[in-house]
Scaffold this motif. Structure first.
Motif, PDB file in Angstrom:
ATOM      1  N   GLU A 539      47.153  42.697   5.518  1.00  0.00           N
ATOM      2  CA  GLU A 539      46.205  41.591   5.716  1.00  0.00           C
ATOM      3  C   GLU A 539      44.966  42.175   6.373  1.00  0.00           C
ATOM      4  OE1 GLU A 539      46.953  38.644   4.530  1.00  0.00           O
ATOM      5  OE2 GLU A 539      49.017  39.236   4.075  1.00  0.00           O
ATOM      6  N   THR A 540      43.889  41.405   6.392  1.00  0.00           N
ATOM      7  CA  THR A 540      42.678  41.905   7.042  1.00  0.00           C
ATOM      8  C   THR A 540      42.903  41.998   8.550  1.00  0.00           C
ATOM      9  OG1 THR A 540      41.345  40.893   5.332  1.00  0.00           O
ATOM     10  CG2 THR A 540      40.216  41.442   7.380  1.00  0.00           C
ATOM     11  N   MET A 541      42.612  43.152   9.101  1.00  0.00           N
ATOM     12  CA  MET A 541      42.752  43.364  10.544  1.00  0.00           C
ATOM     13  C   MET A 541      41.408  43.092  11.198  1.00  0.00           C
ATOM     14  SD  MET A 541      45.832  44.648  11.266  1.00  0.00           S
ATOM     15  CE  MET A 541      47.007  44.221   9.992  1.00  0.00           C
ATOM     16  N   ARG A 542      41.426  42.595  12.424  1.00  0.00           N
ATOM     17  CA  ARG A 542      40.180  42.404  13.165  1.00  0.00           C
ATOM     18  C   ARG A 542      40.220  43.306  14.386  1.00  0.00           C
ATOM     19  NH1 ARG A 542      37.214  38.012  12.305  1.00  0.00           N
ATOM     20  NH2 ARG A 542      36.956  37.418  14.480  1.00  0.00           N
ATOM     21  N   ALA A 543      39.058  43.862  14.712  1.00  0.00           N
ATOM     22  CA  ALA A 543      39.067  44.837  15.806  1.00  0.00           C
ATOM     23  C   ALA A 543      37.781  44.772  16.621  1.00  0.00           C
ATOM     24  CB  ALA A 543      39.218  46.239  15.229  1.00  0.00           C
ATOM     25  N   THR A 544      37.864  45.159  17.901  1.00  0.00           N
ATOM     26  CA  THR A 544      36.685  45.460  18.710  1.00  0.00           C
ATOM     27  C   THR A 544      36.649  46.987  18.805  1.00  0.00           C
ATOM     28  OG1 THR A 544      37.917  45.470  20.747  1.00  0.00           O
ATOM     29  CG2 THR A 544      36.999  43.348  20.063  1.00  0.00           C
ATOM     30  N   ALA A 545      35.808  47.493  19.700  1.00  0.00           N
ATOM     31  CA  ALA A 545      35.725  48.943  19.805  1.00  0.00           C
ATOM     32  C   ALA A 545      37.055  49.547  20.224  1.00  0.00           C
ATOM     33  CB  ALA A 545      34.633  49.325  20.791  1.00  0.00           C
ATOM     34  N   ASP A 546      37.809  48.840  21.047  1.00  0.00           N
ATOM     35  CA  ASP A 546      39.044  49.470  21.522  1.00  0.00           C
ATOM     36  C   ASP A 546      40.292  48.588  21.422  1.00  0.00           C
ATOM     37  OD1 ASP A 546      37.703  49.326  24.898  1.00  0.00           O
ATOM     38  OD2 ASP A 546      38.227  47.760  23.467  1.00  0.00           O
ATOM     39  N   THR A 547      40.207  47.452  20.764  1.00  0.00           N
ATOM     40  CA  THR A 547      41.419  46.666  20.540  1.00  0.00           C
ATOM     41  C   THR A 547      41.518  46.266  19.066  1.00  0.00           C
ATOM     42  OG1 THR A 547      40.358  44.553  20.988  1.00  0.00           O
ATOM     43  CG2 THR A 547      41.429  45.642  22.879  1.00  0.00           C
ATOM     44  N   ALA A 548      42.758  45.989  18.671  1.00  0.00           N
ATOM     45  CA  ALA A 548      42.968  45.486  17.299  1.00  0.00           C
ATOM     46  C   ALA A 548      43.708  44.168  17.400  1.00  0.00           C
ATOM     47  CB  ALA A 548      43.797  46.486  16.505  1.00  0.00           C
ATOM     48  N   ARG A 549      43.322  43.233  16.567  1.00  0.00           N
ATOM     49  CA  ARG A 549      44.053  41.963  16.490  1.00  0.00           C
ATOM     50  C   ARG A 549      44.920  42.010  15.251  1.00  0.00           C
ATOM     51  NH1 ARG A 549      39.921  37.277  17.385  1.00  0.00           N
ATOM     52  NH2 ARG A 549      38.907  37.932  19.305  1.00  0.00           N
ATOM     53  N   ILE A 550      46.214  41.953  15.478  1.00  0.00           N
ATOM     54  CA  ILE A 550      47.162  42.107  14.371  1.00  0.00           C
ATOM     55  C   ILE A 550      47.603  40.709  13.949  1.00  0.00           C
ATOM     56  CG2 ILE A 550      49.298  43.241  13.658  1.00  0.00           C
ATOM     57  CD1 ILE A 550      47.463  45.277  14.863  1.00  0.00           C
ATOM     58  N   PRO A 551      47.251  40.277  12.740  1.00  0.00           N
ATOM     59  CA  PRO A 551      47.612  38.924  12.317  1.00  0.00           C
ATOM     60  C   PRO A 551      49.130  38.732  12.188  1.00  0.00           C
ATOM     61  CG  PRO A 551      46.169  39.992  10.702  1.00  0.00           C
ATOM     62  CD  PRO A 551      46.550  41.022  11.695  1.00  0.00           C
ATOM     63  N   ALA A 552      49.544  37.470  12.230  1.00  0.00           N
ATOM     64  CA  ALA A 552      50.961  37.137  12.015  1.00  0.00           C
ATOM     65  C   ALA A 552      51.419  37.701  10.671  1.00  0.00           C
ATOM     66  CB  ALA A 552      51.130  35.619  12.008  1.00  0.00           C
ATOM     67  N   ASP A 553      52.683  38.092  10.599  1.00  0.00           N
ATOM     68  CA  ASP A 553      53.289  38.516   9.330  1.00  0.00           C
ATOM     69  C   ASP A 553      52.450  39.566   8.608  1.00  0.00           C
ATOM     70  OD1 ASP A 553      55.414  36.734   9.686  1.00  0.00           O
ATOM     71  OD2 ASP A 553      54.289  35.085   8.784  1.00  0.00           O
TER      72      ASP A 553
END
Ligand code: GLC
Length: 560
Positions: A539-553
């Motif tokens: 799935e599309t991942m979202r990120a800042t410079a030093d964190t990643a947001r990992i979507p459900a499933d």
């Protein structure tokens, strides 16, 4: 500020034309199978060349370039031998003859040669636990007197009760009902599956000799190995003792039964390993073995036994990070203890397709994609069941009139009824069976499968097909990714190669040399420190410079 990470930042999504044929497969030396990705072709549902609605060998040969482009190392073909098809060909009447439904010996010869030219190895199914009731031996047994030599190749017994009217013991068929059928002369014969599949007696030397000859026949033709059907069942406990419980199918894989997982089966496998090793080219055996727990399963892959055994514990694992980590750890530790790789599998022709097992619909689709990325990041070998690379779900609404699974007619069975995972796969967006063949297929396909066809998905960066292609291409390019040694010593001890990194509940973060794989089984997004450079994600991942947001499933591969 956050920004979206495209599904494949580092590695552009590969189109079919760009992916090299897997020449590395044939050039891989000894031990190719240790990290191989093997594609299961359920022949009758893969590709139909002659328009009779049933997939065949010529159809499969014509579609081999798809598998080469997909990036697998080998193909496993389900039985195409002479058979009355009482159980989709797992009832073999002649092990050396191709059923006219599927072609002839020339066609399998062509298939093997074409596959080898494309860098694909070929594994065929062997069915040694039982024959068809149309097999010459069984016909001879029926014609023979009770107690005669022809009956000793099977398990014939007098019945219990005053007039022998009761079965010899309380064993039940895996497909439901008693495991015994009475013959007109009053004796009973054993069949752990359908009555059309009488069990062979592996205490009889002729049975050993015949199967040695059959294995040689196919090895001489050039096959690279065998998937051994019911490899846990050939030897029965002496005296055929009662079990004392009903609903025995539920006990399979949870305990050793007098008809399954008996120690004696290992002697057969050892002799087959010697036979395989006497041929050049690293020919293999893979066990379909339902064993109670990873330690018992590991016995099938000791160094002098078969090479691989399907990890059904992984297949059966619920969509839960902790449960998955436990199964993976236990499996890796058990197989490492005998120096073997683990063989991961999510779907096959006997179980509900994993997209549907994981919840179906959009949720099942997301989880299926994520599970595939997790499986392909694990050390060891992996099997892909045809259509899984298209994200096909189980077909749940087949009308009763079209069903053919003997389990359906006997009202029980392995995971219910198995036609819904055997529907012919779609290749094109048009045509009476979406490119499966010139006419309709033997089971009807849902209309929306046109959008899941190979044609519809090719070149679409968000499609499941391109996700599999990219994952397999990356797996080849990242040295050591498939390397089974990564699991040695166990994920739990973290001593070699593979380790679990700390992660919030619901998330798995698996680290291999050069790669981190994240898997989020939670129902919500999880934020973690950026694990690396994104290679590929479900799935599309979202990120800042030093964190990643990992979507459900979802799952992702990160370069480190
Ligand atoms: C294996 C096959 C299955 C078949 C059974 C009996 O489990 O995978 O399809 O019905 O053996 O041969």
């Amino acid at each position: 500020m956050t920004h979206d990470l495209a599904p494949a930042v580092d590695v552009p999504v590969c189109t079919a034309a760009e992916v090299q044929p897997p020449a590395s497969s044939s050039s891989k030396g000894s031990g190719w199978w240790r990290d191989a990705v093997i594609y299961q072709v359920y022949v009758r549902s893969f590709a139909d060349s002659d328009g009779d609605g049933i997939g065949d060998l010529r159809g499969a040969t014509a579609r081999l370039p798809h598998l080469a482009q997909l990036g697998v190392d080998a193909v496993w073909l389900t039985p195409f031998y002479a058979s009355p098809q009482a159980d989709g060909g797992y009832d073999v009447a002649d092990y050396r003859v191709v059923d006219p439904l599927f072609g002839d010996l020339g066609d399998i010869d062509d298939l093997v040669r074409t596959a080898h030219e494309l860098g694909l190895r070929v594994i065929v199914d062997i069915v040694p636990n039982h024959t068809s009731d149309h097999h010459r031996w069984f016909l001879e047994a029926l014609a023979a007197e009770p107690g005669g030599a022809a009956r000793d190749r099977y398990h014939f017994r007098p019945g219990k009760g005053v007039a022998g009217e009761l079965p010899p013991n309380d064993w039940e068929s895996v497909f439901g009902g008693p495991a015994w059928t009475r013959t007109p002369d009053g004796e009973w014969y054993l069949h752990l599956f359908a009555p059309e599949q009488p069990d062979l007696n592996w205490d009889n030397h002729e049975v050993h000799e015949e199967f040695d000859a059959v294995l040689r026949f196919w090895l001489d033709l050039g096959v690279d190995g065998f998937r051994v059907d019911v490899a846990h069942g050939m030897v029965k406990a002496s005296g055929l003792p009662d079990i004392g419980h009903k609903e025995q199918a539920r006990l399979i894989g949870t305990q050793t039964l007098p008809f399954f997982d008996q120690d004696g089966v290992h002697e057969v496998h050892r002799s087959w390993r010697r036979l395989l090793d006497s041929y050049p080219g690293d020919r293999i055996g893979v066990a379909e073995a339902w064993a109670p727990g990873p330690e018992r399963l590991a016995l099938y892959v000791r160094p002098d036994e078969l090479h691989q055994a399907f990890n059904f514990q992984f297949l059966k694992c619920p969509w839960d990070a902790e449960a998955m980590r436990d199964v993976i750890n236990e499996s890796l530790m058990a197989t490492a203890s005998v120096g073997a790789p683990t063989t991961w599998v999510l779907s096959n022709h006997d179980v509900v397709r994993h997209v549907t097992r994981y919840g179906g619909g959009e949720q099942g689709r997301r989880r299926g994609r994520a599970a595939a990325l997790m499986m392909l990041a694990l050390p060891g070998s992996a099997y892909i069941y045809q259509g899984e690379e298209l994200g096909l779900p189980e077909v749940l609404d087949l009308p009763d009139e079209v069903r053919q699974d003997p389990a359906f007619f006997r009202a029980a069975g392995q995971d219910g009824f198995r036609d819904g995972c055997r529907v012919p796969i779609p290749w094109t967006t048009e045509g009476p069976s979406y490119g499966f063949g010139p006419g309709a297929g033997w089971l009807p396909q849902p209309e929306d499968w046109r959008e899941l066809s190979v044609e519809a998905q090719t070149g679409d960066a968000h499609s499941t097909l391109e996700l599999y292609r990219s994952a397999l291409a990356l797996r080849r390019r990242l040295p050591g990714l498939g390397d089974p040694a990564g699991g040695e010593g166990g994920a739990a001890s973290g001593s070699v190669g593979m380790r679990w990194l700390p992660a919030p509940d619901g998330l798995l973060v698996l680290s291999r040399p050069g790669l981190v794989c994240t898997l989020n089984t939670a129902r919500h997004e999880v934020e973690i420190p950026l694990p690396g450079r994104l290679l590929l994600s479900s799935e599309t991942m979202r990120a800042t410079a030093d964190t990643a947001r990992i979507p459900a499933d979802s799952a992702a591969w990160w370069a480190i």
